[in-house]
Motif scaffolding. Structure first.
Motif, PDB file in Angstrom:
ATOM      1  N   ALA A 124       0.955  35.629  40.413  1.00  0.00           N
ATOM      2  CA  ALA A 124       1.209  36.616  39.363  1.00  0.00           C
ATOM      3  C   ALA A 124       2.311  37.584  39.764  1.00  0.00           C
ATOM      4  O   ALA A 124       3.177  37.940  38.949  1.00  0.00           O
ATOM      5  N   LEU A 163      -2.535  34.898  33.877  1.00  0.00           N
ATOM      6  CA  LEU A 163      -1.724  36.108  33.898  1.00  0.00           C
ATOM      7  C   LEU A 163      -0.298  35.794  34.362  1.00  0.00           C
ATOM      8  O   LEU A 163       0.676  36.299  33.814  1.00  0.00           O
ATOM      9  N   HIS A 184       0.444  48.101  33.427  1.00  0.00           N
ATOM     10  CA  HIS A 184      -0.277  48.427  34.655  1.00  0.00           C
ATOM     11  C   HIS A 184      -0.747  49.879  34.682  1.00  0.00           C
ATOM     12  O   HIS A 184      -1.908  50.161  35.008  1.00  0.00           O
ATOM     13  N   ASP A 229      -2.844  39.490  30.141  1.00  0.00           N
ATOM     14  CA  ASP A 229      -1.997  40.648  30.385  1.00  0.00           C
ATOM     15  C   ASP A 229      -2.486  41.554  31.507  1.00  0.00           C
ATOM     16  O   ASP A 229      -1.684  42.223  32.155  1.00  0.00           O
ATOM     17  N   VAL A 230      -3.801  41.595  31.736  1.00  0.00           N
ATOM     18  CA  VAL A 230      -4.401  42.472  32.748  1.00  0.00           C
ATOM     19  C   VAL A 230      -5.568  41.732  33.395  1.00  0.00           C
ATOM     20  O   VAL A 230      -6.320  41.021  32.704  1.00  0.00           O
ATOM     21  N   ALA A 272       5.337  36.720  33.708  1.00  0.00           N
ATOM     22  CA  ALA A 272       4.250  37.559  33.207  1.00  0.00           C
ATOM     23  C   ALA A 272       4.580  38.089  31.820  1.00  0.00           C
ATOM     24  O   ALA A 272       5.725  38.070  31.366  1.00  0.00           O
ATOM     25  N   SER A 273       3.558  38.591  31.150  1.00  0.00           N
ATOM     26  CA  SER A 273       3.668  39.114  29.792  1.00  0.00           C
ATOM     27  C   SER A 273       4.653  40.284  29.699  1.00  0.00           C
ATOM     28  O   SER A 273       4.797  41.073  30.632  1.00  0.00           O
ATOM     29  N   ALA A 317       4.344  40.286  37.579  1.00  0.00           N
ATOM     30  CA  ALA A 317       3.248  41.239  37.390  1.00  0.00           C
ATOM     31  C   ALA A 317       3.221  42.254  38.534  1.00  0.00           C
ATOM     32  O   ALA A 317       3.796  42.021  39.605  1.00  0.00           O
ATOM     33  N   VAL A 344      -4.202  43.486  38.638  1.00  0.00           N
ATOM     34  CA  VAL A 344      -2.950  42.758  38.406  1.00  0.00           C
ATOM     35  C   VAL A 344      -2.643  42.882  36.921  1.00  0.00           C
ATOM     36  O   VAL A 344      -3.493  42.588  36.079  1.00  0.00           O
ATOM     37  N   ALA A 345      -1.430  43.324  36.610  1.00  0.00           N
ATOM     38  CA  ALA A 345      -1.110  43.571  35.201  1.00  0.00           C
ATOM     39  C   ALA A 345       0.365  43.367  34.939  1.00  0.00           C
ATOM     40  O   ALA A 345       1.211  43.496  35.842  1.00  0.00           O
ATOM     41  N   ALA A 346       0.682  43.055  33.682  1.00  0.00           N
ATOM     42  CA  ALA A 346       2.064  43.023  33.241  1.00  0.00           C
ATOM     43  C   ALA A 346       2.694  44.386  33.516  1.00  0.00           C
ATOM     44  O   ALA A 346       2.024  45.419  33.443  1.00  0.00           O
TER      45      ALA A 346
END
Length: 256
Positions: free
Chosen positions: A218, A193, A248, A199-200, A140-141, A223, A242-244
């Motif tokens: 992810a 992602l 988040h 990223d999000v 992930a990012s 993530a 779902v986010a880096a």
């Protein structure tokens, strides 16, 4: 790769090959009725191949069917399958479609495969073992600034109340992030992602096969996967974020 994962990869590849045989990049359906009829045939053909290929591979695993059980996935172990993830794209001659197979245990995705025949791409993940694209590990990012974030969602096929909620969230996120996109089907933005290209991601009333597969991929890529209260996500949640890791908390604040 475990024996079960190997069998799932083979099932997804076989089903994907059948879909590829009927794919025409020049396809342009005349109306919604034609789209539905073609999509239904594609789904039936692909799902039948998957079920036959996985019969007996993991004893005691049931077959989740939204038409029979509704949106909720009961306790226990279930195959959650979309034989043609992105059927609307397939029938329009677009390349973003494939086969999604996820093993869910008590609401948690444990193993998943997404096969995209266009490009010969196979995404795999097992809980605790990482996420991979054709054998290469996904990550992930590393971004930490929401103003630099490429944000994506996948909102379609819901009711007016969801559309209104999504419109407000889209505007709020667009005022903070670098860009915001809405992409169908659900699994594709989550694949991006997992690979660090987005990223999000968020969605209200998640599409189950795509969100289950994408959330595991992810999450295994690093993530953070929650619902929109910040609680750990499971397949019966009413929304998903779902986010880096570095984004988040900021994304959750915006979407709350």
């Amino acid at each position: 790769m475990t024996n079960v994962l190997t069998a799932v990869v083979q099932a997804a590849e076989k089903a994907g090959q059948a879909l590829l045989a009927s794919y025409d990049p020049a396809s342009r359906p005349a109306d919604r009725t034609e789209m539905y009829e073609v999509g239904t045939r594609l789904e039936a053909t692909s799902t039948a191949i998957v079920r036959e290929a996985l019969d007996g591979v993991a004893p005691g695993v049931g077959w989740w069917d939204e038409d029979e059980t509704g949106r909720v996935v009961p306790a226990g172990r279930w195959w959650v399958v979309d034989g043609t993830e992105g059927a609307v794209n397939h029938v329009h001659g677009l390349p973003e479609w494939g086969v999604t197979i996820t093993l869910v245990t008590d609401g948690r995705p444990e193993l998943t495969v997404f096969r995209q025949p266009i490009g010969d791409l196979t995404y795999t993940a097992e809980r605790g073992q990482g996420a991979f694209l054709s054998g290469q590990r996904l990550r992930a990012s590393a971004k930490t600034d929401l103003s630099a974030a490429a944000v994506t969602a996948s909102q379609g096929g819901n009711d007016d109340a969801v559309y209104e909620r999504f419109a407000g969230a889209f505007a709020a996120m667009a005022s903070r992030a670098l860009l915001v996109r809405n992409t169908i089907p659900t699994v594709f933005p989550l694949l991006g992602l997992a690979a660090g290209q987005y990223d999000v991601f968020w969605q209200y009333e998640p599409d189950l096969p795509g969100s289950a597969a994408g959330a595991l991929l992810a999450g295994e890529a690093g993530a953070i996967v929650t619902d929109l209260t910040g609680a750990p996500w499971d397949v019966n949640a009413s929304d998903i974020l779902v986010a880096a890791p570095g984004l988040h908390a900021a994304a959750l604040e915006v979407l709350k």
